[in-house]
Design a protein around this motif. Sequence first.
Motif, PDB file in Angstrom:
ATOM      1  N   TYR A 181       0.847  -1.199   0.000  1.00 38.65           N
ATOM      2  CA  TYR A 181       0.000   0.000   0.000  1.00 38.65           C
ATOM      3  C   TYR A 181       0.881   1.248   0.000  1.00 38.65           C
ATOM      4  O   TYR A 181       1.773   1.398   0.830  1.00 38.65           O
ATOM      5  CB  TYR A 181      -0.934  -0.016   1.205  1.00 38.65           C
ATOM      6  CG  TYR A 181      -2.019  -1.050   1.048  1.00 38.65           C
ATOM      7  CD1 TYR A 181      -3.269  -0.708   0.550  1.00 38.65           C
ATOM      8  CD2 TYR A 181      -1.781  -2.390   1.352  1.00 38.65           C
ATOM      9  CE1 TYR A 181      -4.262  -1.652   0.376  1.00 38.65           C
ATOM     10  CE2 TYR A 181      -2.764  -3.351   1.181  1.00 38.65           C
ATOM     11  CZ  TYR A 181      -4.004  -2.981   0.690  1.00 38.65           C
ATOM     12  OH  TYR A 181      -4.977  -3.927   0.507  1.00 38.65           O
ATOM     13  N   VAL A 182       0.609   2.128  -0.951  1.00 39.57           N
ATOM     14  CA  VAL A 182       1.470   3.283  -1.202  1.00 39.57           C
ATOM     15  C   VAL A 182       0.654   4.564  -1.067  1.00 39.57           C
ATOM     16  O   VAL A 182      -0.505   4.628  -1.495  1.00 39.57           O
ATOM     17  CB  VAL A 182       2.097   3.196  -2.613  1.00 39.57           C
ATOM     18  CG1 VAL A 182       2.984   4.403  -2.891  1.00 39.57           C
ATOM     19  CG2 VAL A 182       2.906   1.900  -2.753  1.00 39.57           C
ATOM     20  N   GLU A 183       1.260   5.586  -0.497  1.00 39.15           N
ATOM     21  CA  GLU A 183       0.584   6.866  -0.286  1.00 39.15           C
ATOM     22  C   GLU A 183       0.485   7.647  -1.596  1.00 39.15           C
ATOM     23  O   GLU A 183       1.389   8.384  -1.965  1.00 39.15           O
ATOM     24  CB  GLU A 183       1.324   7.694   0.770  1.00 39.15           C
ATOM     25  CG  GLU A 183       1.183   7.141   2.184  1.00 39.15           C
ATOM     26  CD  GLU A 183       1.767   8.070   3.237  1.00 39.15           C
ATOM     27  OE1 GLU A 183       2.232   9.169   2.875  1.00 39.15           O
ATOM     28  OE2 GLU A 183       1.776   7.680   4.412  1.00 39.15           O
ATOM     29  N   THR A 184      -0.625   7.458  -2.288  1.00 36.56           N
ATOM     30  CA  THR A 184      -0.897   8.182  -3.531  1.00 36.56           C
ATOM     31  C   THR A 184      -2.186   8.982  -3.363  1.00 36.56           C
ATOM     32  O   THR A 184      -2.851   8.915  -2.327  1.00 36.56           O
ATOM     33  CB  THR A 184      -1.073   7.194  -4.702  1.00 36.56           C
ATOM     34  OG1 THR A 184      -2.206   6.342  -4.420  1.00 36.56           O
ATOM     35  CG2 THR A 184       0.170   6.339  -4.894  1.00 36.56           C
ATOM     36  N   GLU A 185      -2.547   9.723  -4.422  1.00 34.08           N
ATOM     37  CA  GLU A 185      -3.795  10.485  -4.385  1.00 34.08           C
ATOM     38  C   GLU A 185      -4.987   9.565  -4.120  1.00 34.08           C
ATOM     39  O   GLU A 185      -5.934   9.919  -3.422  1.00 34.08           O
ATOM     40  CB  GLU A 185      -4.010  11.231  -5.707  1.00 34.08           C
ATOM     41  CG  GLU A 185      -2.952  12.281  -6.013  1.00 34.08           C
ATOM     42  CD  GLU A 185      -1.887  11.743  -6.958  1.00 34.08           C
ATOM     43  OE1 GLU A 185      -1.493  10.570  -6.802  1.00 34.08           O
ATOM     44  OE2 GLU A 185      -1.443  12.499  -7.837  1.00 34.08           O
ATOM     45  N   MET A 186      -4.926   8.351  -4.696  1.00 31.73           N
ATOM     46  CA  MET A 186      -6.010   7.393  -4.529  1.00 31.73           C
ATOM     47  C   MET A 186      -6.157   6.985  -3.057  1.00 31.73           C
ATOM     48  O   MET A 186      -7.261   6.894  -2.524  1.00 31.73           O
ATOM     49  CB  MET A 186      -5.751   6.159  -5.394  1.00 31.73           C
ATOM     50  CG  MET A 186      -6.908   5.171  -5.432  1.00 31.73           C
ATOM     51  SD  MET A 186      -6.486   3.669  -6.346  1.00 31.73           S
ATOM     52  CE  MET A 186      -6.081   4.355  -7.955  1.00 31.73           C
ATOM     53  N   MET A 187      -5.036   6.776  -2.388  1.00 31.27           N
ATOM     54  CA  MET A 187      -5.070   6.340  -0.995  1.00 31.27           C
ATOM     55  C   MET A 187      -5.505   7.463  -0.054  1.00 31.27           C
ATOM     56  O   MET A 187      -5.960   7.209   1.060  1.00 31.27           O
ATOM     57  CB  MET A 187      -3.692   5.824  -0.570  1.00 31.27           C
ATOM     58  CG  MET A 187      -3.254   4.558  -1.279  1.00 31.27           C
ATOM     59  SD  MET A 187      -4.374   3.171  -1.004  1.00 31.27           S
ATOM     60  CE  MET A 187      -4.055   2.812   0.708  1.00 31.27           C
TER      61      MET A 187
END
Length: 241
Positions: A181-187
């Motif tokens: 799990y990566v901190e992106t705009e989606m997350m």
Amino acid sequence: MNRMEDKVAIVTGGARGIGRQIVETLSREGARRIYSLDMGIGEYDLPNVQQVQVNVTNRDQVAKFVENVKNEVGKVDVLVNNAGITRDALIQKMTEDMWDAVIDVNLKGVFNLTQAVAPIMMENGKGSIISISSVVGVYGNVGQTNYAATKAGVIGMTYTWAKEFTRKGAAVRSNAIAPGYVETEMMATVPDKVLQPIRDKTPLGRLGQPQEIANAVLFLASDESSYVNGHVLEVNGGLRL
């Protein structure tokens, strides 16, 4: 020396999130040209990045784009299959449209680009194909039957291509990266009460950063990984779903 010097790369889903970070990283490392493919256009001001609106599920668009690249620069050194979508639901509630949309982008899209680009790489005798899978493709996840199927499928194709594309002596490598799990705009839209249990299950105690995925792509795209083929690199902080 810059690790991408004189290399030509194609990155799908390059307008935002992990894809954007990949494009910027390859750019910084001196790529001659990076084609950033997406349905929309990102805000780039990089002289070696060319944005192209391509729907990866449209075989005619993909074929025309790749033919143009071949005519313009004569080669493709790196293909990063990054474009992907989610349409989550428990299987009892997953509609056929939800299934088809994810299969079309995440699996067929990867197939379309690779099928078009691999012959150019084999003709030139070398290349690196990097397909973005997921921790979900390795371990599965509740509510993601469609997504898990595509990301596991990406791994299966990666293993197959590692064998196929080298059969006649070309050094065309095929590898996958399985991010956690990566901190992106989606997350950013996911409630913290959902994210905190994921952090708790991750030995490093946090989510990943887009740059950490881009660093893995850079390694597999560069000549530093010249003997890495048919490998799935898990970049997930030790998470086991």
